[in-house]
Design a protein around this motif. Structure first.
Motif, mmCIF file in Angstrom:
data_model
loop_
_atom_site.group_PDB
_atom_site.id
_atom_site.type_symbol
_atom_site.label_atom_id
_atom_site.label_comp_id
_atom_site.label_asym_id
_atom_site.label_seq_id
_atom_site.Cartn_x
_atom_site.Cartn_y
_atom_site.Cartn_z
ATOM 1 N N VAL A 16 26.510 -0.707 -50.820
ATOM 2 C CA VAL A 16 27.880 -1.306 -51.087
ATOM 3 C C VAL A 16 27.855 -2.010 -52.296
ATOM 4 C CG1 VAL A 16 29.213 -3.275 -50.482
ATOM 5 C CG2 VAL A 16 28.314 -1.655 -48.713
ATOM 6 N N ALA A 17 26.667 -2.744 -52.749
ATOM 7 C CA ALA A 17 26.853 -3.551 -54.233
ATOM 8 C C ALA A 17 26.490 -2.283 -55.108
ATOM 9 C CB ALA A 17 25.307 -4.321 -54.248
ATOM 10 N N ALA A 18 26.021 -1.243 -55.116
ATOM 11 C CA ALA A 18 26.282 -0.095 -55.899
ATOM 12 C C ALA A 18 27.688 0.275 -56.357
ATOM 13 C CB ALA A 18 25.403 0.860 -55.755
ATOM 14 N N VAL A 19 28.417 0.445 -55.050
ATOM 15 C CA VAL A 19 29.681 1.009 -55.235
ATOM 16 C C VAL A 19 30.508 -0.079 -55.784
ATOM 17 C CG1 VAL A 19 31.723 1.522 -53.701
ATOM 18 C CG2 VAL A 19 29.582 2.528 -53.246
ATOM 19 N N LEU A 20 30.440 -1.347 -55.503
ATOM 20 C CA LEU A 20 31.064 -2.238 -56.125
ATOM 21 C C LEU A 20 30.714 -2.366 -57.619
ATOM 22 C CD1 LEU A 20 30.676 -5.012 -53.326
ATOM 23 C CD2 LEU A 20 32.668 -3.868 -53.877
ATOM 24 N N VAL A 23 32.696 0.501 -58.874
ATOM 25 C CA VAL A 23 34.196 0.101 -59.093
ATOM 26 C C VAL A 23 34.664 -0.821 -59.997
ATOM 27 C CG1 VAL A 23 36.097 -0.828 -57.736
ATOM 28 C CG2 VAL A 23 34.616 0.893 -56.876
ATOM 29 N N ALA A 24 33.704 -1.876 -60.368
ATOM 30 C CA ALA A 24 33.765 -2.665 -61.255
ATOM 31 C C ALA A 24 33.823 -2.259 -62.803
ATOM 32 C CB ALA A 24 32.903 -3.944 -60.994
ATOM 33 N N ALA A 25 32.751 -1.417 -63.063
ATOM 34 C CA ALA A 25 32.711 -0.628 -64.128
ATOM 35 C C ALA A 25 33.881 0.208 -64.629
ATOM 36 C CB ALA A 25 31.519 0.108 -64.141
ATOM 37 N N ILE A 26 34.381 0.710 -63.569
ATOM 38 C CA ILE A 26 35.598 1.423 -63.877
ATOM 39 C C ILE A 26 36.732 0.730 -64.177
ATOM 40 C CG2 ILE A 26 37.342 3.362 -62.605
ATOM 41 C CD1 ILE A 26 34.962 4.373 -61.030
#
Length: 276
Positions: A16-20, A23-26
């Motif tokens: 989840v942290a990686a996904v977040l 997403v933040a990077a995008i």
């Protein structure tokens, strides 16, 4: 919670942290990209507006220059066509103070009664000739005999006379005068040549208006040197005796001499002066 579940929870949290983070990077990248796009669009719009402004100013300058050139061309054409410059001076091809061009042709500013430059037609000449001479034939005036010769047939409108060629009796509105072919036919009084006609009966016939409704007609002519509208003096040559028409073949060469008053035939002998 048992020992088997702990690693699974940790792995989920990491995922989840990686996904977040992704997403933040995008989102961050998208924000920067959108800002760059807006900035680029703004710069392009500014450039387009600046170019349009420059084009508009250039068009105005071009239009002003064109108008000035047209004004200069118009002034030049007007000067060339009129022969007069803008300052009122006369060019070499213009009209001189005497109203005459360099070629000697009288212009519109010349003496009264003269036509426009270089276009004096026959009609104008005839009108000038007619107005410059006074023709005034009256009951007390005399006419001259057109040709030396005996009278073949006398004027007769009160009774018929015999026409040899036609072998019949007819009224005769003229005097038929004997003549030799080639003899001169002279004008009997001053006048204006009214018409020159050719008829089967009298051949080439010259009609001279001598004034106040009087006319003299000369028929059976050839080689007529005058034209309609000419002013002719008394004793002027109107033509020469020709071969007779078929209506006068037996009478021989002659001059058909008729006089009219207001369109009606009168006896020319009554107006004839004593012959020399």
């Amino acid at each position: 919670m048992n020992k088997n579940q702990k690693p699974s929870m940790s792995k989920r949290r990491a995922t989840v942290a990686a996904v977040l983070c992704f997403v933040a990077a995008i989102a961050i990248a998208g924000t920067y990209t959108f800002n760059d796009y807006r900035k680029t669009q703004k710069n392009e719009l500014a450039k387009a507006e600046e170019k349009a402004k420059q084009d508009s100013e250039a068009a105005k300058e071009t239009g002003t220059s064109k108008i000035k050139n047209e004004d200069m061309t118009s002034d030049t054409d007007e000067s060339d066509s009129n022969g007069t410059g803008k300052d009122g001076t006369t060019t070499d091809s213009g009209t001189t103070d005497s109203g005459t061009t360099d070629s000697g042709t009288t212009g519109t500013s010349g003496s009264e009664g003269t036509g426009t430059s270089g276009s004096s037609g026959q009609t104008g000449t005839q009108a000038t000739a007619g107005k410059s001479h006074n023709i005034n034939f009256t009951e007390d005036s005399y006419i001259l005999w057109p040709v030396n010769g005996a009278v073949i047939m006398s004027y007769s409108m009160d009774k018929t006379v015999y026409f040899q060629t036609l072998d019949q009796y007819k009224y005769n509105p003229a005097v038929i005068i004997e003549g030799a072919e080639g003899d001169q036919v002279l004008c009997g009084a001053p006048g204006i040549v009214k018409s020159i006609d050719v008829s089967a009966q009298t051949g080439t016939t010259v009609n001279v208006d001598i004034g106040n409704g009087y006319e003299l007609l000369y028929g059976q002519l050839k080689e007529v040197p005058v034209k309609v509208g000419d002013y002719v003096e008394a004793k002027s040559v109107l033509g020469y005796v020709s071969q007779p028409t078929k209506y006068y073949s037996k009478e021989g060469c002659n001059v058909y001499f008729e006089m009219r008053k207001d369109g009606q035939p009168v006896n020319p002998v009554e107006y004839t002066a004593d012959q020399d």
